[in-house]
Structure formats: C-alpha cells, structure tokens
Design an enzyme around this catalytic site. Sequence first.
Site, PDB file in Angstrom:
ATOM      1  N   ASP A 120       0.757  -1.106   0.081  1.00  0.00           N
ATOM      2  CA  ASP A 120       0.028   0.000   0.002  1.00  0.00           C
ATOM      3  C   ASP A 120       0.737   1.286  -0.025  1.00  0.00           C
ATOM      4  O   ASP A 120       0.663   2.109  -0.942  1.00  0.00           O
ATOM      5  CB  ASP A 120      -1.177  -0.026   1.209  1.00  0.00           C
ATOM      6  N   ASP A 123       7.149   3.829   3.364  1.00  0.00           N
ATOM      7  CA  ASP A 123       7.408   4.970   4.202  1.00  0.00           C
ATOM      8  C   ASP A 123       8.863   5.142   4.659  1.00  0.00           C
ATOM      9  O   ASP A 123       9.592   5.213   3.853  1.00  0.00           O
ATOM     10  CB  ASP A 123       6.488   4.775   5.407  1.00  0.00           C
ATOM     11  N   ASP A 179      -4.895   2.361   7.361  1.00  0.00           N
ATOM     12  CA  ASP A 179      -5.740   2.198   8.604  1.00  0.00           C
ATOM     13  C   ASP A 179      -4.896   3.351   9.450  1.00  0.00           C
ATOM     14  O   ASP A 179      -3.962   3.486   9.456  1.00  0.00           O
ATOM     15  CB  ASP A 179      -6.091   0.897   9.058  1.00  0.00           C
ATOM     16  N   ARG A 185      -9.963   2.003   6.711  1.00  0.00           N
ATOM     17  CA  ARG A 185      -9.494   1.138   5.483  1.00  0.00           C
ATOM     18  C   ARG A 185     -10.761   1.339   4.389  1.00  0.00           C
ATOM     19  O   ARG A 185     -10.396   1.020   3.316  1.00  0.00           O
ATOM     20  CB  ARG A 185      -9.303  -0.256   5.826  1.00  0.00           C
TER      21      ARG A 185
HETATM   22  P1  IMP Z   1       7.534   1.364   6.661  1.00  0.00           P
HETATM   23  O1  IMP Z   1       7.889   0.089   6.967  1.00  0.00           O
HETATM   24  O2  IMP Z   1       7.863   2.578   7.559  1.00  0.00           O
HETATM   25  O3  IMP Z   1       7.995   1.659   5.153  1.00  0.00           O
HETATM   26  O4  IMP Z   1       5.992   1.257   6.546  1.00  0.00           O
HETATM   27  C1  IMP Z   1       5.300   0.462   5.793  1.00  0.00           C
HETATM   28  C2  IMP Z   1       3.950   0.184   6.285  1.00  0.00           C
HETATM   29  O5  IMP Z   1       3.667   1.078   7.239  1.00  0.00           O
HETATM   30  C3  IMP Z   1       2.923   0.132   5.195  1.00  0.00           C
HETATM   31  O6  IMP Z   1       2.756  -0.988   4.554  1.00  0.00           O
HETATM   32  C4  IMP Z   1       1.671   0.610   5.838  1.00  0.00           C
HETATM   33  O7  IMP Z   1       1.057  -0.462   6.279  1.00  0.00           O
HETATM   34  C5  IMP Z   1       2.151   1.160   6.841  1.00  0.00           C
HETATM   35  N1  IMP Z   1       1.991   2.667   6.872  1.00  0.00           N
HETATM   36  C6  IMP Z   1       3.019   3.679   6.299  1.00  0.00           C
HETATM   37  N2  IMP Z   1       2.794   4.856   6.437  1.00  0.00           N
HETATM   38  C7  IMP Z   1       1.319   4.971   6.496  1.00  0.00           C
HETATM   39  C8  IMP Z   1       0.368   5.947   6.342  1.00  0.00           C
HETATM   40  O8  IMP Z   1       0.445   7.161   6.327  1.00  0.00           O
HETATM   41  N3  IMP Z   1      -0.852   5.412   6.779  1.00  0.00           N
HETATM   42  C9  IMP Z   1      -1.286   4.189   6.877  1.00  0.00           C
HETATM   43  N4  IMP Z   1      -0.262   3.093   6.833  1.00  0.00           N
HETATM   44  C10 IMP Z   1       0.943   3.646   6.885  1.00  0.00           C
HETATM   45 MG    MG Z   2       1.113  -2.182   4.927  1.00  0.00          MG
END
Ligand code: IMP
Ligand code: MG
Length: 199
Positions: A120, A123, A179, A185
Amino acid sequence: MGASGTSDRSTADGRADSRKDPRRFGKALIDAATLARRVEQLGKQITADYAGREVVAVGILKGAAFFYTDLVRHVGVPLVVEFLRVESYGGRTSSSGEVQLVSDTDAADVGGRHVLIVEDIVDSGVTMQYLRKLFLAREPASLATCTLLDKPSRRRIDVPLDYVGFKVADLFVVGYGMDHGGRYRNLPYIAALEGAQAP
Ligand code: IMP
Ligand code: MG
C-alpha cells in the site's frame, strides 16, 4: 439499534465525531476516480512488462488488499494470487522498526518464478526491505516491487520500487486499505488523518 442510528455520531456539543464517522473528516487527498485511473495504468504497465511470463503477485495484508484486488483485474498476463501478512505499526503512526511475519504465502516455494510484491505505502522502507530479503532468499526468477503510495521524505532504507502509483507528502494517510488503529480502511478515497502527523 440499526446501522442508521445516529445518536452516537456527535460529541456533546453536537459536532461530528470523526473517530466514529470517518467519512466526515478531511477532503480527499486522492479521490476515487484518480485512484482508479492510476491503478488501471499500473496494471497495463505490468501487463506489458511481464508479457509471455506468469507473475506471482503477493499482496501485503491488510493495507494493500484494496489496491491489490483492483490492480490484478487490470493485469492481462497469467497471474497467481498470493497474500502475506506482516505487522509493524500497532496503533502508532510510525513504524516500530520491527517487522513480524504474521502469515506467509501459500506458495512459499517461489523459486524460479516471477514475484511481484504489492504494497500500500512505502514509508521508512523497513517493511519493503524485509519483504525483499524474505523473497530473495527463496530464489525467484525475478523480484519486483509495486506500491500504491511512496512517502520518500521519510525513507530510512533505500529500497528499489519498480511501480509507484503516487508520491505523497509527509502526512499520515488513511483509506483505500490504509488504516489508523484498524479504522478507515473502507474509505473509497485516500485522506490525510488530521492530528496524526508522523513525528
Ligand atoms: P515502512 O516500513 O515504514 O515503510 O511502513 C510500511 C507500512 O506502514 C505500510 O505497509 C503501511 O501498512 C504502514 N504505513 C506507513 N505509512 C502509513 C500511512 O501514512 N498510513 C497508513 N499506514 C501507513
Ligand atoms: Mg502495509
């Protein structure tokens, strides 16, 4: 009381309570029509890139489920549907930095096959990095990554992204699968969650 009951939707002073009725907050950051157009484009691009090959498309639960099911319907090459579930956030708005594999794909043996990870949002990059390592260890013929949203300003790990729907600013977004604490969602568009800006 039936679903039409409204008595629990307002605060004591009569204002709408956005925690109870998600459709009352924020205006869409990306509306449903824009999402649909971009998802179709991505599906066509994947179709062209994988011509003559079969793809094992792995949707990452729960967030990518909505994007995933829309996307694969625009893919015109043979495709195997798989899901995998990871968790890293709990109820917070930034990643704990630790990713847990909650449930694996049915077809753990993807050796020699063309794997496409469908997320999705990327980040910090921690989750995508974890997923790439997990699948690379299974020795696929190829491994590609697809994410609906990319939040590059928050990246801690530089992960390769092959297909990106939209780049977004440093906002915590919800809807279309994403979410906050399990809620929102089912919004058919993507909105920024006010007051939940990541640190
Ligand atoms: P990362 O590991 O920090 O790259 O985060 C990835 C996961 O965090 C994604 O698969 C999302 O499920 C969740 N995530 C990151 N940013 C957001 C946001 O702004 N809204 C909702 N879920 C997020
Ligand atoms: Mg995710």
